[in-house]
Design a protein around this motif. Structure first.
Motif, PDB file in Angstrom:
ATOM      1  N   ASN A  16      43.432  43.459  37.500  1.00 50.63           N
ATOM      2  CA  ASN A  16      42.248  43.051  38.479  1.00 50.63           C
ATOM      3  C   ASN A  16      42.649  42.525  39.887  1.00 50.63           C
ATOM      4  N   MET A  17      41.703  42.188  40.477  1.00 51.17           N
ATOM      5  CA  MET A  17      42.010  41.901  42.233  1.00 51.17           C
ATOM      6  C   MET A  17      42.321  40.485  42.219  1.00 51.17           C
ATOM      7  N   GLY A  18      43.517  39.979  41.606  1.00 52.14           N
ATOM      8  CA  GLY A  18      44.051  38.623  41.674  1.00 52.14           C
ATOM      9  C   GLY A  18      45.101  38.347  42.825  1.00 52.14           C
ATOM     10  N   GLY A  19      45.382  37.255  43.198  1.00 53.69           N
ATOM     11  CA  GLY A  19      46.589  37.070  44.089  1.00 53.69           C
ATOM     12  C   GLY A  19      47.947  37.840  43.835  1.00 53.69           C
ATOM     13  N   THR A  20      48.425  37.901  42.797  1.00 50.18           N
ATOM     14  CA  THR A  20      49.440  38.471  42.429  1.00 50.18           C
ATOM     15  C   THR A  20      49.371  40.060  42.255  1.00 50.18           C
ATOM     16  N   GLU A  21      48.297  40.424  42.147  1.00 48.65           N
ATOM     17  CA  GLU A  21      47.996  42.086  41.979  1.00 48.65           C
ATOM     18  C   GLU A  21      47.873  42.565  43.420  1.00 48.65           C
ATOM     19  N   ARG A  22      47.252  41.669  44.294  1.00 48.61           N
ATOM     20  CA  ARG A  22      47.233  42.001  45.685  1.00 48.61           C
ATOM     21  C   ARG A  22      48.517  42.078  46.482  1.00 48.61           C
ATOM     22  N   ILE A  44      46.797  44.664  30.494  1.00 49.39           N
ATOM     23  CA  ILE A  44      45.356  44.718  30.323  1.00 49.39           C
ATOM     24  C   ILE A  44      44.542  45.381  31.955  1.00 49.39           C
ATOM     25  N   ASN A  45      43.835  46.413  31.507  1.00 50.78           N
ATOM     26  CA  ASN A  45      43.408  47.193  32.313  1.00 50.78           C
ATOM     27  C   ASN A  45      42.278  46.485  33.505  1.00 50.78           C
ATOM     28  N   GLY A 236      34.587  35.914  37.426  1.00 54.34           N
ATOM     29  CA  GLY A 236      35.251  35.672  36.334  1.00 54.34           C
ATOM     30  C   GLY A 236      35.683  36.609  35.353  1.00 54.34           C
ATOM     31  N   PHE A 237      36.623  36.616  34.375  1.00 53.53           N
ATOM     32  CA  PHE A 237      36.919  37.519  33.637  1.00 53.53           C
ATOM     33  C   PHE A 237      36.732  36.869  32.151  1.00 53.53           C
ATOM     34  N   PRO A 238      35.962  37.649  31.346  1.00 53.26           N
ATOM     35  CA  PRO A 238      35.647  36.999  29.982  1.00 53.26           C
ATOM     36  C   PRO A 238      36.717  36.866  29.069  1.00 53.26           C
ATOM     37  N   MET A 263      27.051  34.626  46.211  1.00 51.19           N
ATOM     38  CA  MET A 263      28.141  35.348  45.378  1.00 51.19           C
ATOM     39  C   MET A 263      28.212  36.525  45.758  1.00 51.19           C
ATOM     40  N   MET A 264      29.480  36.818  46.208  1.00 52.75           N
ATOM     41  CA  MET A 264      29.682  38.199  46.710  1.00 52.75           C
ATOM     42  C   MET A 264      30.384  38.847  45.939  1.00 52.75           C
ATOM     43  N   GLY A 265      31.018  38.607  44.863  1.00 54.17           N
ATOM     44  CA  GLY A 265      31.665  39.067  43.716  1.00 54.17           C
ATOM     45  C   GLY A 265      32.978  39.740  44.195  1.00 54.17           C
ATOM     46  N   TYR A 266      33.441  40.946  43.284  1.00 55.19           N
ATOM     47  CA  TYR A 266      34.630  41.265  43.813  1.00 55.19           C
ATOM     48  C   TYR A 266      34.480  42.208  44.998  1.00 55.19           C
TER      49      TYR A 266
END
Length: 376
Positions: A16-22, A44-45, A236-238, A263-266
């Protein structure tokens, strides 16, 4: 002349689009693909699957059951063998743990452990995994921190491995943030008018990011500054035990500021999103070295951040940004008030910060450092 490409396997927890992944996405994009054949494995996909598939030679999802899963460990080892992987770069502790056996026990390959989070390092070091991490780092080719603090913590914790601990400070592709656009049109899409002053944060909803502190400060500022808007980019991720989305939305309702918070979301197009911001704020309890702050600086958006390691590594108070005492929403309110009321301060900080990030966090020197690390 090199006879064959170097095969690199990146190992991530999730995509998912977190800091590490970017960071890993940018790294893979910018590495020399005539020199490297790049693979990715994750547990995790997420929403970045297709983006990674576009730039990697192979992308693999390994399902991992809760708790210790030796099958997942063996699957990584099998990938290493089948694809003749030369270098494994595991990001965060869990991928490092699951990569170790395949990289160093069953095969003899170059293993690089990259750590992005001060909080994670401290958690591992205070748990039963400390002895295991100590044993694994003794046979790991490089232990890499994305900030000076992470490097220092790891060197102090594992003196027997200190000569293999280093840091490569995060970089940013500055050219992506330099472009002309109709800013009012971008803002209008989110119902932000020209007279609004937008305070924004780019961070997924996790407790460590401490959105709550910003909401508390913002709610009081709204009483005297009706033009303010608060922009949240992220989600957020459940499955994440750190997920703070429910608490954030509840507090916004409690303060009755729903009409002021957007709330701009992803969002994929971060350079365009930053054009809608007047002020960037990151109130985290802890950071490694936040790429979101570097991106805001590259976009010439003035920055306010909590006075914690990682953030204060890039923000020099009153020069490249403003710092406030971590988790002190009244201190944050004061610094936001200063920036809201002083356009000259905002312009001075944004100019200084752009020059700083251009000089110290450019993409070219960042990629060159990784290129030296990955070479065999």
């Amino acid at each position: 002349m090199r006879k064959k490409k170097i095969n690199i396997l990146f190992v991530l927890i999730q995509i998912n689009m977190g800091g590490t992944e970017r960071i890993v996405l940018d790294l893979i994009r910018k590495l020399d693909h005539s020199k490297y054949r790049i693979y990715l494995v994750y547990f995790i996909n997420g929403i970045l699957e297709n983006k990674f598939k576009d730039i990697c030679y192979g992308v693999f999802n390994i399902s991992k059951k809760e708790g210790f899963d030796p099958i997942a460990m063996l699957k990584i080892s099998k990938l290493i063998q089948e694809h003749q992987i030369d270098v494994i770069n595991a990001h965060h502790y869990m991928p490092f743990f699951y990569s170790y056996v395949g990289s160093k026990v069953l095969h003899r390959r170059k293993l690089i452990y990259t750590e992005h989070s001060v909080a994670e390092v401290k958690t591992v070091l205070s748990s039963k995994h400390k002895k295991l991490l100590s044993l694994m780092t003794r046979n790991t080719d490089c232990i890499l921190g994305v900030s000076s603090e992470i490097e220092i913590i790891l060197k102090n914790a594992f003196p027997n491995s200190s000569e293999r601990v280093q840091s490569i400070i995060n970089g940013v592709d500055i050219d992506r943030f330099i472009f002309s656009t109709d800013r009012n049109k971008l803002r209008a899409k989110w119902q932000i008018s020209p007279d609004h002053l937008a305070i924004g944060v780019i961070a997924n909803f996790r407790k460590v990011k401490n959105h709550i502190c910003l909401i508390r400060a913002f709610s009081r500022l709204c009483e005297t500054h009706p033009q303010l808007r608060l922009l949240f980019v992220g989600k957020g991720f459940p499955e994440d035990i750190e997920n703070s989305e429910y608490e954030i939305k509840q507090l916004i309702n409690d303060f009755n500021i729903q009409d002021r918070v957007i709330m701009m979301g992803y969002q994929e197009d971060i350079p365009s999103i930053l054009k809608t911001f007047d002020i960037f704020c990151l109130p985290s309890f802890s950071e490694g070295l936040p790429v979101s702050i570097l991106e805001a600086m590259a976009a010439k958006v003035p920055v306010i951040g909590s006075d914690v390691w990682g953030i204060r590594e890039v923000i020099s108070h009153e020069k490249t940004g403003l710092l406030f005492l971590s988790n002190d929403d009244f201190a944050l309110e004061r610094e936001l008030e200063r920036m809201i009321n002083d356009r000259n301060l905002r312009e001075s900080i944004s100019c200084n910060a752009f020059n700083y990030v251009n000089q110290h966090h450019g993409m070219q020197q960042w990629i060159a450092a990784y290129d030296r690390l990955f070479d065999i």
